[in-house]
Design a protein around this motif. Structure first.
Motif, PDB file in Angstrom:
ATOM      1  N   GLU A 112     -19.308 -55.478  37.530  1.00  0.00           N
ATOM      2  CA  GLU A 112     -19.984 -54.393  36.807  1.00  0.00           C
ATOM      3  C   GLU A 112     -19.705 -53.006  37.392  1.00  0.00           C
ATOM      4  O   GLU A 112     -20.168 -52.009  36.844  1.00  0.00           O
ATOM      5  CB  GLU A 112     -21.491 -54.655  36.752  1.00  0.00           C
ATOM      6  CG  GLU A 112     -21.855 -55.889  35.938  1.00  0.00           C
ATOM      7  CD  GLU A 112     -21.311 -55.856  34.506  1.00  0.00           C
ATOM      8  OE1 GLU A 112     -21.437 -54.819  33.838  1.00  0.00           O
ATOM      9  OE2 GLU A 112     -20.748 -56.880  34.064  1.00  0.00           O
ATOM     10  N   SER A 113     -18.984 -52.938  38.493  1.00  0.00           N
ATOM     11  CA  SER A 113     -18.563 -51.658  39.073  1.00  0.00           C
ATOM     12  C   SER A 113     -17.100 -51.414  38.717  1.00  0.00           C
ATOM     13  O   SER A 113     -16.353 -52.350  38.467  1.00  0.00           O
ATOM     14  CB  SER A 113     -18.687 -51.697  40.598  1.00  0.00           C
ATOM     15  OG  SER A 113     -20.019 -51.866  40.987  1.00  0.00           O
ATOM     16  N   LEU A 114     -16.700 -50.157  38.740  1.00  0.00           N
ATOM     17  CA  LEU A 114     -15.284 -49.859  38.593  1.00  0.00           C
ATOM     18  C   LEU A 114     -14.561 -50.335  39.852  1.00  0.00           C
ATOM     19  O   LEU A 114     -15.092 -50.241  40.953  1.00  0.00           O
ATOM     20  CB  LEU A 114     -15.070 -48.357  38.422  1.00  0.00           C
ATOM     21  CG  LEU A 114     -15.696 -47.690  37.204  1.00  0.00           C
ATOM     22  CD1 LEU A 114     -15.381 -46.193  37.210  1.00  0.00           C
ATOM     23  CD2 LEU A 114     -15.217 -48.330  35.917  1.00  0.00           C
ATOM     24  N   SER A 115     -13.350 -50.815  39.690  1.00  0.00           N
ATOM     25  CA  SER A 115     -12.510 -51.231  40.811  1.00  0.00           C
ATOM     26  C   SER A 115     -11.361 -50.244  40.928  1.00  0.00           C
ATOM     27  O   SER A 115     -10.617 -50.038  39.969  1.00  0.00           O
ATOM     28  CB  SER A 115     -11.928 -52.625  40.563  1.00  0.00           C
ATOM     29  OG  SER A 115     -12.939 -53.579  40.472  1.00  0.00           O
ATOM     30  N   GLU A 116     -11.221 -49.623  42.106  1.00  0.00           N
ATOM     31  CA  GLU A 116     -10.162 -48.648  42.310  1.00  0.00           C
ATOM     32  C   GLU A 116      -9.812 -48.569  43.786  1.00  0.00           C
ATOM     33  O   GLU A 116     -10.378 -49.306  44.589  1.00  0.00           O
ATOM     34  CB  GLU A 116     -10.536 -47.299  41.705  1.00  0.00           C
ATOM     35  CG  GLU A 116     -11.796 -46.682  42.255  1.00  0.00           C
ATOM     36  CD  GLU A 116     -11.555 -45.924  43.525  1.00  0.00           C
ATOM     37  OE1 GLU A 116     -10.752 -44.990  43.523  1.00  0.00           O
ATOM     38  OE2 GLU A 116     -12.168 -46.263  44.544  1.00  0.00           O
ATOM     39  N   MET A 117      -8.881 -47.661  44.163  1.00  0.00           N
ATOM     40  CA  MET A 117      -8.353 -47.676  45.526  1.00  0.00           C
ATOM     41  C   MET A 117      -8.350 -46.327  46.248  1.00  0.00           C
ATOM     42  O   MET A 117      -7.820 -46.241  47.346  1.00  0.00           O
ATOM     43  CB  MET A 117      -6.935 -48.255  45.506  1.00  0.00           C
ATOM     44  CG  MET A 117      -6.900 -49.692  45.030  1.00  0.00           C
ATOM     45  SD  MET A 117      -5.244 -50.347  44.764  1.00  0.00           S
ATOM     46  CE  MET A 117      -4.583 -50.255  46.402  1.00  0.00           C
ATOM     47  N   GLU A 118      -8.929 -45.267  45.684  1.00  0.00           N
ATOM     48  CA  GLU A 118      -8.849 -43.950  46.312  1.00  0.00           C
ATOM     49  C   GLU A 118     -10.167 -43.228  46.551  1.00  0.00           C
ATOM     50  O   GLU A 118     -10.262 -42.368  47.437  1.00  0.00           O
ATOM     51  CB  GLU A 118      -7.959 -43.003  45.475  1.00  0.00           C
ATOM     52  CG  GLU A 118      -6.503 -43.319  45.494  1.00  0.00           C
ATOM     53  CD  GLU A 118      -6.093 -44.417  44.546  1.00  0.00           C
ATOM     54  OE1 GLU A 118      -5.160 -45.155  44.902  1.00  0.00           O
ATOM     55  OE2 GLU A 118      -6.715 -44.563  43.467  1.00  0.00           O
ATOM     56  N   ALA A 119     -11.203 -43.483  45.805  1.00  0.00           N
ATOM     57  CA  ALA A 119     -12.396 -42.629  45.778  1.00  0.00           C
ATOM     58  C   ALA A 119     -13.079 -42.466  47.135  1.00  0.00           C
ATOM     59  O   ALA A 119     -13.497 -41.359  47.481  1.00  0.00           O
ATOM     60  CB  ALA A 119     -13.404 -43.134  44.748  1.00  0.00           C
ATOM     61  N   SER A 120     -13.209 -43.523  47.915  1.00  0.00           N
ATOM     62  CA  SER A 120     -13.944 -43.383  49.178  1.00  0.00           C
ATOM     63  C   SER A 120     -13.203 -42.475  50.157  1.00  0.00           C
ATOM     64  O   SER A 120     -13.821 -41.654  50.834  1.00  0.00           O
ATOM     65  CB  SER A 120     -14.241 -44.739  49.816  1.00  0.00           C
ATOM     66  OG  SER A 120     -13.065 -45.377  50.252  1.00  0.00           O
ATOM     67  N   GLY A 121     -11.890 -42.601  50.252  1.00  0.00           N
ATOM     68  CA  GLY A 121     -11.114 -41.724  51.131  1.00  0.00           C
ATOM     69  C   GLY A 121     -11.158 -40.285  50.663  1.00  0.00           C
ATOM     70  O   GLY A 121     -11.310 -39.353  51.462  1.00  0.00           O
ATOM     71  N   PHE A 122     -11.034 -40.093  49.348  1.00  0.00           N
ATOM     72  CA  PHE A 122     -11.114 -38.757  48.760  1.00  0.00           C
ATOM     73  C   PHE A 122     -12.464 -38.118  49.080  1.00  0.00           C
ATOM     74  O   PHE A 122     -12.534 -36.992  49.586  1.00  0.00           O
ATOM     75  CB  PHE A 122     -10.917 -38.831  47.238  1.00  0.00           C
ATOM     76  CG  PHE A 122     -11.391 -37.610  46.519  1.00  0.00           C
ATOM     77  CD1 PHE A 122     -10.616 -36.463  46.488  1.00  0.00           C
ATOM     78  CD2 PHE A 122     -12.624 -37.592  45.888  1.00  0.00           C
ATOM     79  CE1 PHE A 122     -11.067 -35.313  45.843  1.00  0.00           C
ATOM     80  CE2 PHE A 122     -13.077 -36.458  45.242  1.00  0.00           C
ATOM     81  CZ  PHE A 122     -12.302 -35.320  45.221  1.00  0.00           C
ATOM     82  N   PHE A 123     -13.549 -38.832  48.778  1.00  0.00           N
ATOM     83  CA  PHE A 123     -14.881 -38.260  48.962  1.00  0.00           C
ATOM     84  C   PHE A 123     -15.163 -37.953  50.429  1.00  0.00           C
ATOM     85  O   PHE A 123     -15.699 -36.895  50.765  1.00  0.00           O
ATOM     86  CB  PHE A 123     -15.963 -39.181  48.391  1.00  0.00           C
ATOM     87  CG  PHE A 123     -17.301 -38.529  48.331  1.00  0.00           C
ATOM     88  CD1 PHE A 123     -17.686 -37.811  47.217  1.00  0.00           C
ATOM     89  CD2 PHE A 123     -18.183 -38.610  49.401  1.00  0.00           C
ATOM     90  CE1 PHE A 123     -18.915 -37.178  47.162  1.00  0.00           C
ATOM     91  CE2 PHE A 123     -19.415 -37.983  49.360  1.00  0.00           C
ATOM     92  CZ  PHE A 123     -19.781 -37.272  48.239  1.00  0.00           C
ATOM     93  N   TYR A 124     -14.815 -38.874  51.302  1.00  0.00           N
ATOM     94  CA  TYR A 124     -15.046 -38.683  52.728  1.00  0.00           C
ATOM     95  C   TYR A 124     -14.396 -37.391  53.222  1.00  0.00           C
ATOM     96  O   TYR A 124     -15.034 -36.593  53.924  1.00  0.00           O
ATOM     97  CB  TYR A 124     -14.512 -39.883  53.516  1.00  0.00           C
ATOM     98  CG  TYR A 124     -14.665 -39.726  55.006  1.00  0.00           C
ATOM     99  CD1 TYR A 124     -15.885 -40.009  55.628  1.00  0.00           C
ATOM    100  CD2 TYR A 124     -13.611 -39.288  55.793  1.00  0.00           C
ATOM    101  CE1 TYR A 124     -16.041 -39.856  56.994  1.00  0.00           C
ATOM    102  CE2 TYR A 124     -13.761 -39.134  57.164  1.00  0.00           C
ATOM    103  CZ  TYR A 124     -14.970 -39.414  57.763  1.00  0.00           C
ATOM    104  OH  TYR A 124     -15.117 -39.253  59.108  1.00  0.00           O
ATOM    105  N   SER A 125     -13.136 -37.161  52.839  1.00  0.00           N
ATOM    106  CA  SER A 125     -12.429 -35.955  53.293  1.00  0.00           C
ATOM    107  C   SER A 125     -12.917 -34.692  52.602  1.00  0.00           C
ATOM    108  O   SER A 125     -13.137 -33.670  53.247  1.00  0.00           O
ATOM    109  CB  SER A 125     -10.925 -36.104  53.073  1.00  0.00           C
ATOM    110  OG  SER A 125     -10.388 -37.000  54.001  1.00  0.00           O
ATOM    111  N   ALA A 126     -13.084 -34.740  51.288  1.00  0.00           N
ATOM    112  CA  ALA A 126     -13.513 -33.549  50.552  1.00  0.00           C
ATOM    113  C   ALA A 126     -14.882 -33.073  51.030  1.00  0.00           C
ATOM    114  O   ALA A 126     -15.142 -31.871  51.084  1.00  0.00           O
ATOM    115  CB  ALA A 126     -13.535 -33.832  49.051  1.00  0.00           C
TER     116      ALA A 126
END
Length: 163
Positions: free
Chosen positions: A126-140
Motif C-alpha cells: 500500500e506504499s509507493l516503492s522507489e529508490m531515491e526519496a530518503s537520500g534526497f530528503f535527508y540531504s535537502a
C-alpha cells in the motif's frame, strides 16, 4: 531558486524541455541543467546518488540556503494506475528504518507514503516503492526548511504492468 532532483534523463526530459533548461558545462559528476531560477540534476538511481546530487547542486549554485527542493521520479504501487501522480507525505527507508515527514499542506494532489528500497522491489504493497526519496530528503533537509522540500512520484509499474 527551485532545484529538481531526478534519477534519470527520461524523468527529467519533460522539465528540461518545458523550462528550456541548458546543460552546465562545468559538471562531470552529475548532469545539471539550469536557467536563471531553476536547476535540474540527474542523480542516477539510488538513495546515495540522490543524496550526493543534492549536495553537489547546493555547492554548484552558490550554497544558497532555503531554496525549494523537489524530487520528481517514478514509483511502483500495488493498485494505482500507471501515470497517477502523488505527493509523498511520509518516507520510510527500508534499510535504516528511518522515517522522514515532508511537509504536505492542503493540495489537490493525492498524498501517500513511500518506502525507499536499496534495489528494485516488485513486492508491491500500500506504499509507493522507489529508490531515491530518503537520500534526497535527508540531504535537502540540511540546506533548507522542511516545508520547502517536496517529493512527487509518478506510478510507473504495478501488479498488472511492469516498468
Amino acid at each position: 531558486m527551485i532545484h529538481f532532483i531526478v534519477a534519470t534523463l527520461s524523468e527529467g526530459r519533460p522539465l528540461i524541455d518545458f523550462f528550456k533548461l541548458k546543460i552546465s558545462n562545468n559538471n562531470n559528476i552529475f548532469k545539471i541543467y539550469h536557467s536563471t531560477d531553476i536547476s535540474l540534476t540527474i542523480s542516477g538511481i539510488g538513495k546515495l546518488n540522490s543524496a550526493m546530487s543534492v549536495i553537489k547542486t547546493f555547492f554548484d549554485f552558490n550554497k544558497q540556503k532555503n531554496n525549494i527542493w523537489i524530487n520528481l521520479g517514478l514509483a511502483g504501487h500495488k493498485n494505482y494506475n500507471i501515470g497517477d501522480l502523488f505527493l509523498v507525505n511520509k518516507i520510510e527507508d527500508s534499510s535504516s528504518n528511518k522515517i522522514y515527514y515532508p511537509f504536505v499542506a492542503h493540495s489537490k494532489l493525492k498524498s501517500i507514503q513511500c518506502i525507499t528500497y536499496e534495489k528494485e522491489n516488485l513486492d508491491y504493497n500500500e506504499s509507493l516503492s522507489e529508490m531515491e526519496a530518503s537520500g534526497f530528503f535527508y540531504s535537502a533537509n540540511k540546506f533548507t526548511s522542511v516545508e520547502l522540500i517536496q517529493v512527487l512520484k509518478i506510478i510507473s509499474d504495478n501488479d498488472k504492468e511492469s516498468i
